[in-house]
Scaffold this active site. Structure first.
Site, PDB file in Angstrom:
ATOM      1  N   GLU A 257      39.660  35.215  39.722  1.00 36.84           N
ATOM      2  CA  GLU A 257      38.479  34.484  39.249  1.00 36.84           C
ATOM      3  C   GLU A 257      37.420  35.529  38.946  1.00 36.84           C
ATOM      4  OE1 GLU A 257      38.428  31.298  38.841  1.00 36.84           O
ATOM      5  OE2 GLU A 257      40.207  30.695  39.950  1.00 36.84           O
ATOM      6  N   CYS A 296      29.082  31.889  39.494  1.00 38.90           N
ATOM      7  CA  CYS A 296      30.044  32.237  38.446  1.00 38.90           C
ATOM      8  C   CYS A 296      30.103  31.155  37.387  1.00 38.90           C
ATOM      9  CB  CYS A 296      31.416  32.443  39.063  1.00 38.90           C
ATOM     10  SG  CYS A 296      31.903  31.049  40.098  1.00 38.90           S
TER      11      CYS A 296
HETATM   12  P1  NAP Z   1      32.891  42.802  42.951  1.00 34.23           P
HETATM   13  O1  NAP Z   1      31.994  43.958  43.066  1.00 34.23           O
HETATM   14  O2  NAP Z   1      34.016  42.867  41.986  1.00 34.23           O
HETATM   15  O3  NAP Z   1      33.445  42.557  44.429  1.00 34.23           O
HETATM   16  C1  NAP Z   1      34.271  41.479  44.717  1.00 34.23           C
HETATM   17  C2  NAP Z   1      35.078  41.790  45.968  1.00 34.23           C
HETATM   18  O4  NAP Z   1      36.021  42.830  45.707  1.00 34.23           O
HETATM   19  C3  NAP Z   1      34.242  42.286  47.146  1.00 34.23           C
HETATM   20  O5  NAP Z   1      34.766  41.746  48.331  1.00 34.23           O
HETATM   21  C4  NAP Z   1      34.450  43.789  47.095  1.00 34.23           C
HETATM   22  O6  NAP Z   1      34.232  44.411  48.330  1.00 34.23           O
HETATM   23  C5  NAP Z   1      35.898  43.853  46.704  1.00 34.23           C
HETATM   24  N1  NAP Z   1      36.330  45.116  46.121  1.00 34.23           N
HETATM   25  C6  NAP Z   1      35.604  46.026  45.449  1.00 34.23           C
HETATM   26  N2  NAP Z   1      36.393  47.046  45.044  1.00 34.23           N
HETATM   27  C7  NAP Z   1      37.651  46.752  45.474  1.00 34.23           C
HETATM   28  C8  NAP Z   1      38.915  47.417  45.370  1.00 34.23           C
HETATM   29  N3  NAP Z   1      39.049  48.565  44.735  1.00 34.23           N
HETATM   30  N4  NAP Z   1      39.981  46.828  45.931  1.00 34.23           N
HETATM   31  C9  NAP Z   1      39.879  45.654  46.577  1.00 34.23           C
HETATM   32  N5  NAP Z   1      38.707  44.982  46.707  1.00 34.23           N
HETATM   33  C10 NAP Z   1      37.613  45.522  46.148  1.00 34.23           C
HETATM   34  O7  NAP Z   1      32.106  41.461  42.619  1.00 34.23           O
HETATM   35  P2  NAP Z   1      30.740  40.935  43.283  1.00 34.23           P
HETATM   36  O8  NAP Z   1      29.668  41.818  42.802  1.00 34.23           O
HETATM   37  O9  NAP Z   1      30.902  40.714  44.744  1.00 34.23           O
HETATM   38  O10 NAP Z   1      30.626  39.481  42.623  1.00 34.23           O
HETATM   39  C11 NAP Z   1      29.971  39.218  41.411  1.00 34.23           C
HETATM   40  C12 NAP Z   1      30.960  38.869  40.323  1.00 34.23           C
HETATM   41  O11 NAP Z   1      31.883  37.882  40.779  1.00 34.23           O
HETATM   42  C13 NAP Z   1      30.307  38.261  39.116  1.00 34.23           C
HETATM   43  O12 NAP Z   1      30.764  38.927  37.982  1.00 34.23           O
HETATM   44  C14 NAP Z   1      30.772  36.810  39.105  1.00 34.23           C
HETATM   45  O13 NAP Z   1      30.888  36.239  37.836  1.00 34.23           O
HETATM   46  C15 NAP Z   1      32.068  36.887  39.787  1.00 34.23           C
HETATM   47  N6  NAP Z   1      32.367  35.613  40.435  1.00 34.23           N
HETATM   48  C16 NAP Z   1      33.350  34.829  39.927  1.00 34.23           C
HETATM   49  C17 NAP Z   1      33.660  33.625  40.529  1.00 34.23           C
HETATM   50  C18 NAP Z   1      34.747  32.742  40.017  1.00 34.23           C
HETATM   51  O14 NAP Z   1      35.142  31.827  40.733  1.00 34.23           O
HETATM   52  N7  NAP Z   1      35.267  32.964  38.843  1.00 34.23           N
HETATM   53  C19 NAP Z   1      32.960  33.232  41.677  1.00 34.23           C
HETATM   54  C20 NAP Z   1      31.963  34.054  42.164  1.00 34.23           C
HETATM   55  C21 NAP Z   1      31.673  35.252  41.522  1.00 34.23           C
HETATM   56  P3  NAP Z   1      32.825  45.159  48.624  1.00 34.23           P
HETATM   57  O15 NAP Z   1      31.777  44.115  48.575  1.00 34.23           O
HETATM   58  O16 NAP Z   1      33.034  45.709  49.988  1.00 34.23           O
HETATM   59  O17 NAP Z   1      32.671  46.196  47.575  1.00 34.23           O
END
Ligand code: NAP
Length: 514
Positions: A257, A296
């Site tokens: 997602e 999102c």
């Molecule tokens: P993110 O930076 O991609 O992080 C998401 C998750 O992935 C966090 O738990 C992060 O941990 C982890 N992560 C980061 N690098 C990783 C790696 N190399 N391997 C495994 N896990 C890793 O996203 P965010 O900033 O938290 O969220 C914002 C984004 O999420 C927005 O773009 C939004 O559109 C999207 N979103 C989508 C939905 C949906 O249902 N489609 C829902 C909510 C949000 P850390 O925090 O420890 O870095």
């Protein structure tokens, strides 16, 4: 130093061996707690979940697992006040916005608890009818779904620490699959507390629910072929995950997602101040400001007929101007903070990018902050852009600014509107506003191939509709293309991800005994 939150792995509370990453109040700038997972044996923890949690859950029927979910609902309801306090402090959200996350989570678990009851005393699901494989009707094929014998690793985004956990964990646990959740670091506290409350209440078998907070290093290395990975977050991290050996070599099933340029469309034939017009304006302004636009599913692009562009701009401006921004502890505040300093910076960068191709119709920077120091608080008012030439404004269709930001775009006719919507390359949700049922139905079908959900708002459902951005467990959540290509929820459909499909080819007597 603030408290270091322990992780729950291999049925035990375990502190990471590092100094920990501080979690910060985005309004006051104060340190709240720390999280850390350095030096923990994740492979052993995942093995424990598979061997103990998985086996114990699979021994239960769907009805019994549903009862576990019902017990979880009670635990979460008992501690609800504490969750609101954590959300205010760690996410900077006002009460109504915290409710979307916390009460949305509890409602979703309740939905899957009831589903467990309807699935009954079985331990596997039957998929379709048996079919003959040859002339002789004695030998047939029956598809069955059985719970995967692995763990469900849930990697979540920062914006829904409560709902993000439970919208995935509820169907996984109901399916008989143990859960390991890795919340986003910035807001991990609420996820950790909910897991702690459920573990402490002793309602689940050991190893059924684990939480690991902090750096993600080594998480994917611990995955084995029958594990599944459900990821919510940015498209960039999704790319890293998709290219990991767990996926490319060990065939771990993945659901993604990711970010999404969702839209709202006012259909042709509506008039300024008409019911459909007002419903669009109300919903678009609400979507921009709920959780400071950190959803999102939030509306990022608003499409209106050319002739209504100026009126729509004016109506939206009037609503947005009334949004009070600042400290969520102040009752007069309607919109709290962004989650962190880095998110505030990222929103400011996004605003600068959109400003190169669109005019500012309402400037969020002009909103005074209530009860909050602008030097410290990660607060920003809602900003509405306008792109009079939507065909040429690429950024509007490909830049997700994860904050209280949207762009108004005029269109010439229906075909032009649909073409502009498609420039988003697939999204989680599009909402349509109008009063002609036939035109709304036709547009809904036109957009359904590229949108996980099409939310149609006509005057007859003005009071009944559930909101463009609200994800209901009964309906599908996820979207094709740049939204990640994932599918979650949708009632019983969610269970498929946590089951394996197999065809049992046998005599009808054997199939009858399944
Ligand atoms: P993110 O930076 O991609 O992080 C998401 C998750 O992935 C966090 O738990 C992060 O941990 C982890 N992560 C980061 N690098 C990783 C790696 N190399 N391997 C495994 N896990 C890793 O996203 P965010 O900033 O938290 O969220 C914002 C984004 O999420 C927005 O773009 C939004 O559109 C999207 N979103 C989508 C939905 C949906 O249902 N489609 C829902 C909510 C949000 P850390 O925090 O420890 O870095």
């Amino acid at each position: 130093m603030s408290e270091l939150l322990p992780n729950h792995l291999a049925g035990q509370w375990q502190a990471g061996h590092g100094a920990g990453t501080p979690l910060v109040d985005p309004v006051l700038g104060t340190e709240l707690v720390r999280v850390d997972a350095a030096g923990l044996d994740l492979s052993a923890a995942f093995a424990h979940s598979r061997d103990h949690g998985g086996a114990a859950l699979r021994a239960l029927s769907y009805r019994e697992r549903g009862q576990l979910l019902a017990a979880i609902v009670q635990v979460l309801q008992r501690h609800r006040d504490a969750y609101y306090e954590i959300a205010t402090a760690n996410s900077g959200t006002v009460k109504n916005d915290s409710a979307v996350d916390i009460d949305g989570a509890i409602y979703t678990v309740g939905h899957y608890a009831r589903l467990g009851d309807t699935l009954g005393d079985r331990r596997h699901l039957v998929d379709g009818d048996a079919v003959r494989l040859g002339k002789d009707p004695l030998f047939q094929s029956q598809h069955v779904l059985t719970p995967t014998r692995g763990v469900a690793l849930l990697i979540n985004a920062f914006n829904f620490p409560a709902w993000g956990l439970w919208e995935k964990a509820a169907p996984a646990l109901l399916s008989g699959v143990p859960v390991v959740v890795k919340p986003a670091t910035a807001t991990a506290w609420l996820t950790q507390r909910m897991v702690k409350d459920v573990v402490d209440a002793g309602v689940l078998p050991a190893g059924a629910l684990s939480v690991v907070c902090g750096r993600s290093d080594g998480l994917l290395d611990a995955l084995q072929p029958f594990d599944v990975l459900s990821f919510t977050g940015s498209a960039q991290t999704a790319q890293t995950i998709r290219s990991h050996a767990a996926v490319t070599q060990r065939s771990v099933r993945v659901n993604i997602e990711a970010d999404s340029l969702n839209c709202a469309v006012l259909l042709p034939g509506e008039v300024t101040g008409g019911e459909a017009f007002d419903l669009l304006v109300k919903e678009a302004a609400r979507e921009m400001t709920v959780k400071s636009g950190q959803k999102c599913t939030a509306i990022r692009r608003i499409f209106v007929p050319q002739a209504l562009y100026d009126a729509a701009a004016e109506a939206l401006r009037a609503r947005l101007a009334r949004t009070t921004v600042g400290n969520p502890r102040n009752d007069s505040v309607r919109m709290g903070a962004l989650v962190s300093r880095s998110q505030l910076e990222s929103v400011r960068e996004g605003l600068a990018q959109l400003a190169t191709q669109a005019e500012v119709l309402h400037d969020g920077a002009g909103h005074p902050l209530v009860d909050a120091d602008p030097q410290i608080a990660c607060c920003i008012g809602p900003t509405l852009f306008g792109a009079r030439n939507g065909d040429r404004a690429d950024r509007v269709h490909d830049t997700e600014v994860f904050g209280p930001v949207a762009t108004l775009v005029p269109y010439r006719d229906s075909a032009h509107a649909l073409a502009l919507v498609r420039r988003g390359q697939g999204s989680l949700v599009a909402s349509l506003y109008g009063s002609d049922p036939a035109a709304l139905a036709a547009a809904a079908l036109e957009l359904s191939d590229s949108h996980g959900r099409v939310h149609v708002v006509s005057p007859d459902v003005a009071a009944a509709h559930t909101g463009h951005g609200n994800v209901m467990p009964q309906s599908l959540h996820g979207g094709p293309g740049r939204a990640g290509g994932g599918e979650e929820l949708g009632g019983a459909r969610a269970l498929t991800f946590y089951h394996r499909r197999s065809a049992v080819q046998a005599s009808t007597a054997v199939l009858a005994a399944l």
